[in-house]
Design an enzyme around this catalytic site. Structure first.
Site, PDB file in Angstrom:
ATOM      1  NE  ARG A  54      -2.719   0.756   3.483  1.00  0.00           N
ATOM      2  CZ  ARG A  54      -2.101   1.345   4.505  1.00  0.00           C
ATOM      3  NH1 ARG A  54      -1.609   2.570   4.402  1.00  0.00           N
ATOM      4  NH2 ARG A  54      -1.957   0.710   5.650  1.00  0.00           N
ATOM      5  CE1 TYR A 105     -12.862  11.110 -18.029  1.00  0.00           C
ATOM      6  CE2 TYR A 105     -12.592  11.402 -15.679  1.00  0.00           C
ATOM      7  CZ  TYR A 105     -12.960  10.617 -16.750  1.00  0.00           C
ATOM      8  OH  TYR A 105     -13.419   9.345 -16.534  1.00  0.00           O
ATOM      9  CG  ASP A 177      -5.649  14.916 -17.096  1.00  0.00           C
ATOM     10  OD1 ASP A 177      -5.008  14.238 -17.912  1.00  0.00           O
ATOM     11  OD2 ASP A 177      -6.723  14.538 -16.583  1.00  0.00           O
ATOM     12  CE  LYS A 202      -9.368   6.777 -19.579  1.00  0.00           C
ATOM     13  NZ  LYS A 202      -9.565   8.147 -19.152  1.00  0.00           N
TER      14      LYS A 202
HETATM   15  C1  LIG Z   1     -10.099   8.848 -18.072  1.00  0.00           C
HETATM   16  C2  LIG Z   1      -9.567  10.158 -17.670  1.00  0.00           C
HETATM   17  C3  LIG Z   1      -9.375  10.474 -16.316  1.00  0.00           C
HETATM   18  C4  LIG Z   1      -9.754   9.518 -15.210  1.00  0.00           C
HETATM   19  O1  LIG Z   1      -8.984   8.360 -15.244  1.00  0.00           O
HETATM   20  P1  LIG Z   1      -9.416   6.935 -14.636  1.00  0.00           P
HETATM   21  O2  LIG Z   1      -8.223   6.098 -14.836  1.00  0.00           O
HETATM   22  O3  LIG Z   1     -10.642   6.474 -15.366  1.00  0.00           O
HETATM   23  O4  LIG Z   1      -9.733   7.179 -13.174  1.00  0.00           O
HETATM   24  C5  LIG Z   1      -8.832  11.705 -16.017  1.00  0.00           C
HETATM   25  N1  LIG Z   1      -8.508  12.610 -16.989  1.00  0.00           N
HETATM   26  C6  LIG Z   1      -8.689  12.341 -18.290  1.00  0.00           C
HETATM   27  C7  LIG Z   1      -8.311  13.365 -19.307  1.00  0.00           C
HETATM   28  C8  LIG Z   1      -9.227  11.120 -18.682  1.00  0.00           C
HETATM   29  O5  LIG Z   1      -9.420  10.859 -19.980  1.00  0.00           O
END
Ligand SMILES: *Cc1c(COP(=O)(O)O)cnc(C)c1O
Length: 388
Positions: A54, A105, A177, A202
């Site tokens: 953890r 997002y 992000d 992603k």
């Molecule tokens: C999918 C996504 C997130 C969230 O990610 P998870 O892995 O689903 O929690 C955050 N920012 C962007 C731009 C995303 O496409």
């Protein structure tokens, strides 16, 4: 320093002091499927120094963190159990008032407008994409500036050098992000962003089989986020770490292929009579701020197109044979969604419409199939939508 492609494969592999190969000579980092580790220390070294899965300090964590820091050119990296775990741990750890771009997002948008304010972390959302005008919108208590490199689902690209300049001028922590661009297309550290977050679900993992998040950045800030995540509990498990490390090795190959396929597909769709518009920045270079043009290696595999109304969009989604109707992005399979029904459902309709996110908008995550097959699939689906 070696090039990105090489770092994706080799950075972070440990060197043993006796010169022997690490991990009993295994070429690939093994899965350490263990919750805890033998404690060899004699003195009390403190909670965060105990080896426990953890606490994100197992052997796989160390390899993947060092690899991520090396490829993004940041000081330190940390993995999390999802992109949202990385975003929430980061904003909670920074703890100050947040100023966000209006292109967020959906999950992040809900977090900053509903969840964080309940925990006494207020958030303001920009009313414009003109970064210079943000000066007048910042609150005296603003501590954090939060943006996305290429926005979901409109492909909006802000003047990011201006964002970093504003953060420096006001002493704010600049957070980005960078999920959509990926480190192959954009390196925020070179501009001076303090923290860079990805949903590794992603492109970084890239195979639609892991939920994971990462945050990279300044040493002091990552230590602070790690310390909070150790208590929030959102660490990444050993099997997901194994898949993420494997996925990273092909990141550059995948993203460069997707850069090309997405532009080719968008160009072919733009000529179809059922399509009103597309958002692919390659087809609208005037929408890319001049300051950003030399900084982008590509704009990625994501774009959206508008077929006017909900009924037409649903007909297209139903008629597609290769592209799958599913949320998420960045994998080998081409995926399509209607953002109003998935990522942006919780955003008020007026706010959505102001961003151009209407009921006829279809977002595409271009996969790794042959682009000729994708063009044929989208064309037949759009043809069907016209006749019915
Ligand atoms: C999918 C996504 C997130 C969230 O990610 P998870 O892995 O689903 O929690 C955050 N920012 C962007 C731009 C995303 O496409």
């Amino acid at each position: 320093m070696s090039k990105l492609e090489t770092r994706l494969i080799h950075a972070g592999r440990p060197h043993r002091s006796d010169g022997q190969a690490p991990f009993e000579g295994a070429l690939v980092t093994p899965i350490f499927q263990t919750s805890t580790f033998h404690d060899a220390s004699e003195a009390d070294s403190g909670y965060d120094a105990v080896r426990y899965t953890r606490l994100s300090n197992g052997p796989q964590h160390l390899v993947v963190h060092e690899r991520l820091a090396a490829l993004t050119e940041h000081e330190l990296a940390l993995t999390s159990s999802s992109g949202m775990a990385a975003i929430s741990a980061t904003l909670l750890a920074l703890g100050g008032r947040v100023f966000c771009s209006r292109h967020l997002y959906g999950g992040t948008s809900h977090l900053v407008t509903h969840d964080l304010p309940r925990l006494n972390i207020p958030c303001d959302i920009a009313t414009t994409d003109d970064v210079a005008a943000w000066r007048d919108e910042l609150h005296p208590d603003t501590r954090v500036l939060y943006v996305e490199s290429i926005s979901n689902p409109t492909n909006t690209i802000l003047d990011l050098p201006a964002v970093v300049d504003l953060a420096r001028e006001r002493g704010l922590i600049a957070v980005i992000d960078n999920t959509f661009a990926s480190p192959v297309n954009f390196l925020p550290a070179r501009l001076g962003f303090d923290l860079e977050i990805h949903s590794a679900t992603k492109y970084l993992n890239g195979h639609s089989d892991v939920i994971a998040g990462v945050v990279m950045g300044r040493h002091d800030l990552i230590r602070q986020i790690l310390s909070l995540q150790n208590h929030l509990g959102g660490s990444l498990d050993p099997h997901a770490l194994f898949l993420l490390e494997r996925g990273l090795k092909t990141l550059a190959l995948r993203v460069r292929h997707q850069n090309v396929s997405a532009l080719t597909l968008a160009r072919s769709l733009e000529g179809h009579p059922a399509v009103r518009s597309t958002t692919h920045p390659g087809l609208h270079p005037e929408r890319i701020p001049v300051s950003m043009r030399p900084l982008l290696g590509g704009v990625g595999g994501m774009f959206s197109f508008d077929v006017g109304d909900e009924a037409s969009a649903l007909r297209v989604l139903k008629a597609l044979r290769i592209a799958t109707h599913a949320p998420s992005l960045g994998g080998p399979e081409t995926l399509v969604t209607r953002p109003v029904a998935t990522s942006h459902t919780s955003m008020p309709v007026a706010a959505r419409e102001a961003l151009g996110i209407g009921p006829g908008l279809i977002r595409v995550s271009v996969g790794l199939e042959h682009v000729d097959d994708l063009i044929a699939d989208f064309t037949q689906a759009l043809d069907v939508s016209l006749v019915s």
